[in-house]
Design an enzyme around this catalytic site. Structure first.
Site, mmCIF file in Angstrom:
data_model
loop_
_atom_site.group_PDB
_atom_site.id
_atom_site.type_symbol
_atom_site.label_atom_id
_atom_site.label_comp_id
_atom_site.label_asym_id
_atom_site.label_seq_id
_atom_site.Cartn_x
_atom_site.Cartn_y
_atom_site.Cartn_z
ATOM 1 N N ASN A 95 34.100 41.757 46.514
ATOM 2 C CA ASN A 95 34.520 40.703 47.440
ATOM 3 C C ASN A 95 34.212 41.120 48.865
ATOM 4 O O ASN A 95 33.709 42.223 49.125
ATOM 5 C CB ASN A 95 36.025 40.434 47.291
ATOM 6 C CG ASN A 95 36.366 39.691 46.011
ATOM 7 O OD1 ASN A 95 35.694 38.747 45.632
ATOM 8 N ND2 ASN A 95 37.424 40.131 45.338
ATOM 9 N N HIS A 118 34.960 31.598 41.385
ATOM 10 C CA HIS A 118 33.687 31.802 42.097
ATOM 11 C C HIS A 118 32.656 30.734 41.717
ATOM 12 O O HIS A 118 31.460 31.012 41.604
ATOM 13 C CB HIS A 118 33.125 33.200 41.812
ATOM 14 C CG HIS A 118 34.004 34.315 42.284
ATOM 15 N ND1 HIS A 118 34.003 34.771 43.586
ATOM 16 C CD2 HIS A 118 34.938 35.053 41.631
ATOM 17 C CE1 HIS A 118 34.896 35.754 43.718
ATOM 18 N NE2 HIS A 118 35.475 35.933 42.544
#
Length: 503
Positions: free
Chosen positions: A128, A55
């Site tokens: 997510n 990320h």
């Protein structure tokens, strides 16, 4: 002296020149005593911090959460105690695999992290844009991430490694199907749903526990790019998400998401037809319908991106009374690993940084004192109260916020969950019943393009997994692979509005 603020060093001394170095004569060497030059160069060398292992590329915004529905029958969390309660929020959306300079519109799962600054401390939801994940046990997470990063010899991304790993982990086929579907490339963060993904728990004032899933339902249209549309966009800008999000908020088009929960009575987990704590499984909405809770609106761009987004540290270890965990193996591991990553990347007192500092009404009261970045006051008004228990009025624990015990059967052991048809039931339903013919066709082509560079043996192993999901799935990907001959440009560029994904 002009009427402008006077430039100073970090120690506050005025700076006479910000243009030239101090030298021994006009052509002489630079003097080591030029502490202003040394400070400027040394600071530049330290301006970057380690990027996130996963990320790394992200985009953030600030806003407000407001409770719109009563869920006090499920939780005693203060934020949900009354309809109309509000708190500030911070979100960071991200790609999983790409580095800090990666293109925004790549095919990847998107992170969807939220920080709620509640009166009882920070509550983080780290999720997510998909309701599931690739693996269900954290023992495989480092291996999975290695397949998403660069090959140690070639220093290139390796489709061979990705599909070789997925073929050996059949539970991943559900998430890979979503990744290779229309949902794999959202137009930007404002046009995708968010999910807590893990199974959490809530308990009410009577100590009654329920298992819960968090869903953040996008209030904008769900929109996605095809491979070709994304490729064309990346050719003109690698920062499309940042541009879209920043400009929308600056223009007053504030993105909104509705928080919903799915709820399962605690005892029902024992009789459920699937493992409700398995991160590779969804809870059917027909059995566990979405319950609306509140609305999130993001109406502010951070004044400084580095301060509020790059320094943002989200972790499931940040929770408040009334919200707890579950036997979800991945969640249990992330409670440790996320906070540990932040201590490494940002420093010991990372939660004192502005992005992470709680705004709790009772203030900050803990005995974690020294170490790097000790830039805050935390002495409770008495310097003798630096340990606990003490007789000097230092903070003490509050047993009233204790979580009721989890009712879990079984002894500690390394249980190996064998492959079973349960890993194929939900992706089979997604493929055969949720997706339409056009979506399935694009899925076949996206999958073929993604594993086009792979060896024949890896392709065959992955196709065998797809065969167990549905014969048409394997046949469609096999045919698309043969037709494209590994041509990643097999999908024509569309002039239409980006496609809307099936939910």
């Amino acid at each position: 002296m002009s009427d402008k603020n006077r430039l100073t060093t970090t120690a506050g001394a005025p700076v006479p020149s910000n243009n030239t170095s101090a030298t021994a004569g006009e052509r002489g060497p630079v003097l080591l005593q030029d502490y202003q030059l040394v400070e400027k160069l040394a600071h530049q060398n330290r301006e970057r911090i380690p990027e996130r292992v996963v990320h790394a590329k992200g985009w953030g915004a600030q806003g407000t959460f407001r409770v719109t529905h009563d869920i006090t029958q499920y939780t005693c969390a203060d934020i949900f105690s009354k309809v109309g309660n509000e708190c500030e929020i911070l979100s960071r959306w991200s790609t999983v695999a790409g580095e800090l300079g990666a293109a925004d519109a790549e095919r990847d799962v998107r992170g969807f992290s939220l920080k709620f600054y509640t009166n009882e401390g920070n509550w983080d939801v780290v999720g997510n844009n998909t309701p599931i994940f690739f693996v269900r046990d954290a023992f495989k997470f480092p291996d999975f991430i290695r397949t998403q990063k660069r090959h140690p010899k070639t220093n290139l991304r390796s489709p061979e490694a990705m599909f070789d790993f997925w073929a050996a982990q059949p539970e991943s086929v559900h998430q890979v199907t979503i990744l290779m579907s229309d949902r794999g490339i959202p137009v930007n963060p404002m046009h995708m749903h968010g999910y807590g993904s893990h199974t959490y728990s809530m308990w009410n004032k009577d100590g009654v526990r329920h298992w819960v899933k968090f869903h953040f339902r996008c209030q904008q249209p769900i929109q996605n790019y095809t491979n070709a549309e994304a490729e064309k966009l990346i050719g003109s800008t690698r920062e499309s998400y940042q541009e879209d999000l920043y400009n929308a908020i600056e223009d007053g088009n504030f993105p909104r998401w509705e928080l919903n929960i799915q709820v399962m009575p605690e005892a029902e987990a024992e009789t459920c037809g699937f493992n409700p704590f398995d991160l590779t499984k969804v809870w059917p909405h027909g059995d566990y319908p979405l319950i609306p809770v509140g609305m999130l609106e993001f109406d502010r761009n951070p004044e400084n991106y580095f301060q509020m987004v790059e320094n943002a540290a989200f972790s499931p270890s940040n929770k408040v009374p009334g919200i707890g965990y579950s036997p979800d193996k991945m969640l249990q591991a992330r409670v440790f690993s996320y906070a540990d990553a932040h201590r490494y990347r940002l420093g010991t007192h990372y939660e004192a940084l502005p992005a992470n500092a709680p705004k709790a009404a009772a203030g900050l009261n803990h005995y974690h004192k020294d170490g790097t970045m000790r830039f805050f006051t935390n002495d409770f008004g008495n310097p003798d109260a630096y340990y606990e228990p003490n007789q000097y009025g230092g903070p003490v624990a509050d047993p009233s916020v204790a979580e009721p015990p989890l009712r879990i059967n079984g002894d500690a052991d390394r249980y190996v969950q064998q492959e079973s048809d349960a890993d194929y039931v939900q992706p089979r339903k997604l493929y055969a019943e949720v997706l339409n013919d056009a979506e399935r066709d694009r899925l076949h082509k996206n999958m073929a393009a993604a594993f086009g560079p792979c060896s024949r043996s890896v392709k065959d192993r992955w196709l065998a997994v797809l065969e167990k999901v549905h014969p048409d799935y394997a046949a469609g990907v096999r045919a698309a692979d043969a037709a494209s001959d590994s041509d990643v440009n097999a999908i024509p560029v569309s002039d239409e509005t980006p496609t809307e994904a099936a939910e």
